[in-house]
Design an enzyme around this catalytic site. Structure first.
Site, PDB file in Angstrom:
ATOM      1  N   ASP A  16      -5.603   7.683 -11.994  1.00  0.00           N
ATOM      2  CA  ASP A  16      -4.721   8.592 -11.108  1.00  0.00           C
ATOM      3  C   ASP A  16      -5.788   8.298  -9.555  1.00  0.00           C
ATOM      4  OD1 ASP A  16      -2.512  10.246  -9.771  1.00  0.00           O
ATOM      5  OD2 ASP A  16      -4.547  11.664  -9.813  1.00  0.00           O
ATOM      6  N   TYR A  18      -4.843  10.136  -6.027  1.00  0.00           N
ATOM      7  CA  TYR A  18      -4.877  11.369  -5.193  1.00  0.00           C
ATOM      8  C   TYR A  18      -5.163  12.599  -5.837  1.00  0.00           C
ATOM      9  CZ  TYR A  18      -2.473   8.049  -2.046  1.00  0.00           C
ATOM     10  OH  TYR A  18      -1.995   6.837  -1.291  1.00  0.00           O
ATOM     11  N   THR A  20      -7.827  12.496  -7.871  1.00  0.00           N
ATOM     12  CA  THR A  20      -8.608  11.882  -8.970  1.00  0.00           C
ATOM     13  C   THR A  20      -9.899  11.181  -8.529  1.00  0.00           C
ATOM     14  OG1 THR A  20      -6.863  12.054 -10.437  1.00  0.00           O
ATOM     15  CG2 THR A  20      -8.788  10.961 -11.081  1.00  0.00           C
ATOM     16  N   ARG A  47       0.052  19.274   0.279  1.00  0.00           N
ATOM     17  CA  ARG A  47      -0.008  18.665  -0.990  1.00  0.00           C
ATOM     18  C   ARG A  47       0.945  19.179  -1.885  1.00  0.00           C
ATOM     19  NH1 ARG A  47      -1.069  14.405  -4.362  1.00  0.00           N
ATOM     20  NH2 ARG A  47      -2.428  15.056  -6.068  1.00  0.00           N
ATOM     21  N   SER A 124      -0.736   4.955  -9.773  1.00  0.00           N
ATOM     22  CA  SER A 124      -0.571   6.407  -8.666  1.00  0.00           C
ATOM     23  C   SER A 124       0.871   6.213  -8.281  1.00  0.00           C
ATOM     24  CB  SER A 124      -1.497   5.977  -7.750  1.00  0.00           C
ATOM     25  OG  SER A 124      -0.917   7.028  -6.518  1.00  0.00           O
ATOM     26  N   ASN A 125       1.464   7.313  -7.676  1.00  0.00           N
ATOM     27  CA  ASN A 125       2.658   7.517  -6.979  1.00  0.00           C
ATOM     28  C   ASN A 125       2.543   6.891  -5.874  1.00  0.00           C
ATOM     29  OD1 ASN A 125       3.944   9.410  -8.898  1.00  0.00           O
ATOM     30  ND2 ASN A 125       3.230  11.247  -7.805  1.00  0.00           N
ATOM     31  N   LYS A 157       5.741  10.393 -11.097  1.00  0.00           N
ATOM     32  CA  LYS A 157       4.983  11.069 -12.276  1.00  0.00           C
ATOM     33  C   LYS A 157       5.723  12.307 -12.336  1.00  0.00           C
ATOM     34  CE  LYS A 157       0.579   8.650 -11.735  1.00  0.00           C
ATOM     35  NZ  LYS A 157      -0.902   8.925 -11.238  1.00  0.00           N
ATOM     36  N   SER A 181      -7.088  11.470 -15.052  1.00  0.00           N
ATOM     37  CA  SER A 181      -6.213  12.253 -14.058  1.00  0.00           C
ATOM     38  C   SER A 181      -6.962  13.718 -13.813  1.00  0.00           C
ATOM     39  CB  SER A 181      -4.819  12.156 -14.095  1.00  0.00           C
ATOM     40  OG  SER A 181      -4.242  12.961 -13.085  1.00  0.00           O
ATOM     41  N   ASN A 183      -5.138  15.628 -12.249  1.00  0.00           N
ATOM     42  CA  ASN A 183      -3.767  16.380 -12.090  1.00  0.00           C
ATOM     43  C   ASN A 183      -3.033  16.957 -13.417  1.00  0.00           C
ATOM     44  OD1 ASN A 183      -3.324  16.478  -9.140  1.00  0.00           O
ATOM     45  ND2 ASN A 183      -3.639  14.134  -9.538  1.00  0.00           N
ATOM     46  N   PHE A 185      -0.236  18.063 -14.373  1.00  0.00           N
ATOM     47  CA  PHE A 185       1.118  17.465 -14.711  1.00  0.00           C
ATOM     48  C   PHE A 185       1.057  16.041 -15.063  1.00  0.00           C
ATOM     49  CE2 PHE A 185       2.401  14.622 -11.064  1.00  0.00           C
ATOM     50  CZ  PHE A 185       1.471  15.160 -10.216  1.00  0.00           C
ATOM     51  N   ASP A 186       0.113  15.386 -14.550  1.00  0.00           N
ATOM     52  CA  ASP A 186       0.101  13.920 -14.762  1.00  0.00           C
ATOM     53  C   ASP A 186      -0.453  13.740 -16.198  1.00  0.00           C
ATOM     54  OD1 ASP A 186      -1.878  10.984 -13.251  1.00  0.00           O
ATOM     55  OD2 ASP A 186      -0.207  11.066 -14.352  1.00  0.00           O
TER      56      ASP A 186
HETATM   57  C1  2OP Z   1      -1.135  10.102  -7.774  1.00  0.00           C
HETATM   58  O1  2OP Z   1      -0.252   9.576  -8.319  1.00  0.00           O
HETATM   59  C2  2OP Z   1      -0.537  12.311  -8.627  1.00  0.00           C
HETATM   60  O2  2OP Z   1      -0.679  11.913  -6.336  1.00  0.00           O
HETATM   61  C3  2OP Z   1      -1.062  11.707  -7.556  1.00  0.00           C
HETATM   62  O3  2OP Z   1      -2.216   9.561  -7.281  1.00  0.00           O
END
Ligand code: 2OP
Length: 231
Positions: A16, A18, A20, A47, A124-125, A157, A181, A183, A185-186
């Site tokens: 991931d 952002y 990470t 964010r 990533s997103n 994601k 990651s 995150n 949620f990820d």
């Molecule tokens: C990404 O997908 C979840 O923002 C995070 O990099």
């Protein structure tokens, strides 16, 4: 997943971005020039709304590029804090998303991980343009064999479709890949889609109680390298 499979060394590490590899909250340094008294609050709200909008669009089966989502979330955060910026200032703050600092553990950690002979990709997103820009400005491009963006499937994601897309892009089954990651949620979305995940919990923060905690929790990418070296 049985213990043998859970402890096997993966063939692919999918990182991931952002939160990470790079720190999105660092945009507060640019915001500080324009709104010194509320820069951190704006960046945290920004964010939070960026991710909330990505979830809401996906649940509604709608899609907009992460660049558009990021810009709308900034609009919300500025309005919610009564911060009026000029168009040039807004553009300068948004441009910061292409130039985010890697966390201190990232370069040494990627160096250690790249010595393990695993394929390393970004997942990533972010839109392809965003990802190529932020990887280049942070000096991280060379560590990765591929850049996989959810943009390819027009969902964000933690939709299971994006993790299945990752597997098809790297040509592997879920058991052969490890998502990395910070995150939750990820991490939860990845595990629910059958792709094991390592949670990089730098801050010692709380995991979400809507799923079993991940089997692999590390405080840095260097610790992940140590963990995988032992496998
Ligand atoms: C990404 O997908 C979840 O923002 C995070 O990099």
């Amino acid at each position: 997943m049985n213990d043998a499979a859970a402890n096997a060394r993966p063939a692919v590490l999918a990182f991931d971005v952002y939160g990470t590899l790079v720190d999105p909250l660092r945009v507060w340094t640019r915001l500080q020039e324009y709104a010194p008294d509320r820069a951190l609050k704006i960046s945290e709200l920004w964010r939070q709304k960026q991710l909330e909008y990505s979830f809401r669009l996906t649940v509604m089966e709608q899609y907009q590029e992460f660049e558009w989502v990021t810009a709308r979330a900034l609009e919300y955060a500025l309005a919610a804090t009564d911060t009026a910026l000029g168009a040039t200032q807004v553009a300068a703050v948004l441009a910061q998303y292409d130039d985010l600092e890697p966390f201190p553990d990232v370069v040494p950690g990627l160096q250690a991980l790249s010595g393990l002979g695993l394929q390393m990709v970004v997942f990533s997103n972010g839109s392809p343009r965003m990802l190529n820009a932020v990887l280049a400005s942070s000096g991280l491009t060379g560590y990765f064999a591929e850049v996989v963006s959810v943009h390819d499937v027009r969902e964000f994601k933690p939709s299971p479709r994006v993790y299945r897309h990752l597997l098809s892009r790297v040509g592997r089954s879920g058991r052969e890949v490890l998502l990395v990651s910070s995150n939750p949620f990820d991490v939860i979305g990845s595990q629910a889609a059958g792709v094991p995940a390592a949670w990089v919990n730098r801050s010692g923060g709380q995991f979400d109680p809507i799923a079993a905690p991940p089997r692999r929790v590390v405080r840095s990418l260097g610790k992940l390298a140590e963990y995988l070296t032992g496998r």
